[in-house]
Every structure is written in C-alpha cells, then in structure tokens.
Design a protein around this motif. Structure first.
Motif, short mmCIF file in Angstrom:
data_model
loop_
_atom_site.label_atom_id
_atom_site.label_comp_id
_atom_site.label_asym_id
_atom_site.label_seq_id
_atom_site.Cartn_x
_atom_site.Cartn_y
_atom_site.Cartn_z
N SER A 185 77.65 18.25 40.17
CA SER A 185 78.31 19.08 39.16
C SER A 185 78.60 20.48 39.70
CB SER A 185 77.41 19.18 37.93
OG SER A 185 77.88 20.16 37.03
N ASN A 186 79.60 21.12 39.16
CA ASN A 186 79.86 22.54 39.47
C ASN A 186 79.08 23.46 38.55
OD1 ASN A 186 81.58 22.06 41.59
ND2 ASN A 186 83.45 22.36 40.44
N ASP A 187 78.34 22.89 37.62
CA ASP A 187 77.59 23.69 36.66
C ASP A 187 76.14 23.86 37.13
OD1 ASP A 187 77.10 25.19 34.37
OD2 ASP A 187 77.94 23.71 33.00
N PHE A 188 75.30 24.38 36.25
CA PHE A 188 73.91 24.70 36.62
C PHE A 188 73.10 23.46 36.99
CE2 PHE A 188 75.16 28.41 34.12
CZ PHE A 188 74.74 29.44 34.95
N VAL A 189 73.45 22.30 36.46
CA VAL A 189 72.67 21.09 36.74
C VAL A 189 72.79 20.66 38.21
CG1 VAL A 189 74.44 19.33 36.23
CG2 VAL A 189 72.01 18.88 35.68
N PHE A 190 73.67 21.30 38.96
CA PHE A 190 73.76 21.09 40.41
C PHE A 190 72.37 21.15 41.04
CE2 PHE A 190 73.86 22.77 44.70
CZ PHE A 190 74.86 22.05 45.34
N ASP A 191 71.56 22.12 40.63
CA ASP A 191 70.22 22.29 41.21
C ASP A 191 69.34 21.07 40.98
OD1 ASP A 191 70.70 24.76 42.31
OD2 ASP A 191 69.73 25.90 40.71
N SER A 192 69.36 20.54 39.76
CA SER A 192 68.55 19.37 39.44
C SER A 192 69.03 18.15 40.22
CB SER A 192 68.61 19.08 37.93
OG SER A 192 68.07 20.15 37.19
N GLU A 193 70.33 18.02 40.35
CA GLU A 193 70.89 16.90 41.10
C GLU A 193 70.47 16.97 42.57
OE1 GLU A 193 75.01 15.99 38.64
OE2 GLU A 193 75.01 17.58 40.14
N LEU A 194 70.49 18.16 43.14
CA LEU A 194 70.16 18.30 44.56
C LEU A 194 68.71 17.92 44.83
CD1 LEU A 194 71.49 19.03 47.21
CD2 LEU A 194 70.82 21.40 46.86
N LEU A 195 67.81 18.28 43.94
CA LEU A 195 66.41 17.92 44.14
C LEU A 195 66.19 16.42 43.96
CD1 LEU A 195 64.47 20.88 42.49
CD2 LEU A 195 64.93 20.45 44.91
N ALA A 196 66.85 15.82 42.98
CA ALA A 196 66.74 14.37 42.81
C ALA A 196 67.30 13.66 44.05
CB ALA A 196 67.48 13.92 41.56
N GLN A 197 68.38 14.19 44.61
CA GLN A 197 68.95 13.62 45.83
C GLN A 197 67.98 13.76 47.00
OE1 GLN A 197 72.44 16.14 45.52
NE2 GLN A 197 73.79 14.35 45.52
N ALA A 198 67.32 14.90 47.10
CA ALA A 198 66.36 15.11 48.18
C ALA A 198 65.25 14.06 48.13
CB ALA A 198 65.78 16.51 48.10
N VAL A 199 64.79 13.74 46.92
CA VAL A 199 63.77 12.70 46.76
C VAL A 199 64.34 11.34 47.17
CG1 VAL A 199 62.31 11.47 45.11
CG2 VAL A 199 62.53 13.96 44.96
N GLU A 200 65.53 11.02 46.69
CA GLU A 200 66.15 9.73 46.98
C GLU A 200 66.35 9.53 48.48
OE1 GLU A 200 68.11 6.09 46.92
OE2 GLU A 200 66.80 7.05 45.45
N PHE A 201 66.69 10.59 49.20
CA PHE A 201 66.94 10.47 50.62
C PHE A 201 65.69 10.70 51.48
CE2 PHE A 201 71.23 11.02 48.98
CZ PHE A 201 71.95 10.10 49.73
N GLY A 202 64.54 10.79 50.83
CA GLY A 202 63.28 10.82 51.56
C GLY A 202 62.86 12.15 52.14
N PHE A 203 63.40 13.24 51.64
CA PHE A 203 63.01 14.55 52.15
C PHE A 203 61.75 15.07 51.45
CE2 PHE A 203 67.65 14.54 53.10
CZ PHE A 203 67.54 14.64 54.48
N ARG A 204 60.99 15.87 52.15
CA ARG A 204 59.75 16.42 51.63
C ARG A 204 60.01 17.77 50.97
NH1 ARG A 204 57.24 16.49 57.37
NH2 ARG A 204 59.42 17.10 57.62
N ILE A 205 59.55 17.91 49.73
CA ILE A 205 59.78 19.13 48.95
C ILE A 205 58.44 19.82 48.69
CG2 ILE A 205 60.80 20.09 46.86
CD1 ILE A 205 62.31 17.46 46.51
N GLY A 206 58.40 21.12 48.91
CA GLY A 206 57.21 21.90 48.61
C GLY A 206 57.60 23.20 47.94
#
Length: 265
Positions: A185-206
């Motif tokens: 999205s071009n809206d604020f939910v972009f941030d939520s989408e990016l973190l969900a994508q990071a999980v889906e693609f196996g990246f480590r979040i801290g």
C-alpha cells in the motif's frame, strides 16, 4: 552540520539514512545533528510535496533530496526512499522520520545488530515501559491500540517484539532487495505489510528501545486514520494466514521473480 555525510560517493556499499518527509522544515536540522559521528555515510530525504521549506532546508544541510511530483502517501514515500538507497549501494538502510520524534542517536546500535548478523530488521521500540511512553506524550488511545495490535501481531507472526508500529526501522540490503515492497500500500499500512513480508521471507526481526518525543511539529495521524490503520493491519494478518494456508495468494507475499500484472491483490 552533518556528520560523515558523503552524498557524492555512491559506488561503495555504505550505510544510508532515509527520511520520508512532509512539512518537516522546523525539525530536520535537529534530527540530523543527533546522528552520531561516523555512523551514516549519506542521508536521502524524499519530499512528498511539502508546502513549507522542507526541500530548501534539507539541501542547505547537505542532504540528498528527492522530490515527488505528486503526493504519494507515507508508503509511497518509503518506496522511493528504499529504491534510491538501494540504487546508491546501501549495505544497511535506516529509516527515520525527519520530524525529531524518534531519537536518531540510536542509529549506531541498530546498525550494529545488522552488521553482526544478529538481525535482518531492527525496530525502535517506543514502549520500554508504559510510564515512559505516556510521559513522553503518547496519547492514551494510541498506547492502548498499540498494545492490543502488537500483541495480536506477535501471536499471528510468531514474534516477540515490543512495538510493531515504530517509525524507526533499520534493514539490511538483502531484506529490501528480496521483499516485493512495491506491491504494498501507499498508505500507513505499508509498515505492517513490510514486517509481515519479512516474516514470510524468513528474515530475523529484533528491536531496541528508542526515546520518542510528542510535540506539535512531530507527525502523528489522528484517531480516525489510526482506526483505519488498525483495521488495515488486521487485514494484513488475515492475508498472511490465508497465504500460509494456500487458500488465497496475495501478491505482497510472492517472491519478486513470480510477480505479474495479473496477480491478485
């Protein structure tokens, strides 16, 4: 006035701070001054059609400035930020708002987690304690909504983060070259989408604690927009689950090489 800024050197892999900006003329300089010496090689500010002197002030401070021809929204602004950071050879990218709300002194700590390979994504958590968050000026309704949404997201995405909705974020280059964030999205939910994508693609979040300030010049969405953002975030989690169950294939979770113009939303 800038420390270790090298806007001309785009050939070597380096650390870039990106600033999605809209009407931030009064706070850019303070944000930049707090960046520790030697941490950032270049600052890229993307102006989303500000009506004040954001562009003029940023250029006077030696920042690389990109201007949008039309307002694309918060998510659209970040897409441009990351595109240019990648094109400039960034090894690590730190996103911080130029409104002086987030303390830029923690940039070095965030980058170190990336450099050591401990994390691929580092968030700045505004909520180390409830007292700190509220005394810092966070509205009560935002604090409560943040706690509820962050708890749901931790459970849904299998994480244990303190603040899923921080505007301070650091990414490794691999994250931004792997995730198809242009489908977001071009809206604020972009941030939520990016973190969900990071999980889906196996990246480590801290995450690490970040002091924040709430004042008139600091950007903050109102109650109505916050509610819309919360609902949209729940929608992202629904897409994540449906994608994992192979019930509905959302384009935001598909690898870049499989994207097509006929993909579902």
């Amino acid at each position: 006035m800038l420390h270790a800024i090298s806007a001309d050197n785009t050939l070597k892999r380096h650390t870039i701070a990106v600033m999605p900006a809209y009407n931030a003329e009064a706070t850019i300089e303070r944000t930049l001054k707090d960046i520790p010496k030697g941490v950032i090689d270049e600052v890229i500010l993307v102006d989303d059609c500000s009506t004040d002197k954001t562009v003029e002030v940023a250029k006077s401070l030696g920042v690389t400035v990109i201007q949008h021809d039309q307002n694309l929204g918060y998510g659209g602004n970040q897409k441009t930020c990351y595109d240019h950071a990648i094109a400039h050879g960034a090894d690590y990218v730190v996103m911080i708002h130029p409104d002086y709300q987030y303390d830029s002194r923690i940039m070095g700590a965030a980058i170190e987690f990336l450099r050591l390979g401990i994390c691929d994504v580092v968030l700045g958590s505004r909520i180390r304690t409830r007292r700190e968050a509220l005394q810092g000026g966070m509205p009560v309704y935002k604090y409560l909504a943040n706690r509820v949404l962050t708890t749901i997201e931790n459970i849904a995405l299998g994480q244990n983060l303190g603040d899923f909705h921080s505007g301070f974020r650091a990414y490794s280059r691999k994250v931004l070259t792997t995730i198809p964030y242009h489908n977001n999205s071009n809206d604020f939910v972009f941030d939520s989408e990016l973190l969900a994508q990071a999980v889906e693609f196996g990246f480590r979040i801290g995450d690490i604690p970040v002091p924040v300030r709430y004042f008139d010049e600091a950007s903050s969405i109102n109650f109505r927009r916050s509610t819309q953002y919360g609902i949209a975030t729940l929608g992202v989690l629904a897409k994540f689950f449906l994608h994992r169950l192979d019930i509905y294939s959302s384009q935001i979770f598909r690898p870049k090489e499989t994207e097509s113009s006929n993909d579902q939303d």
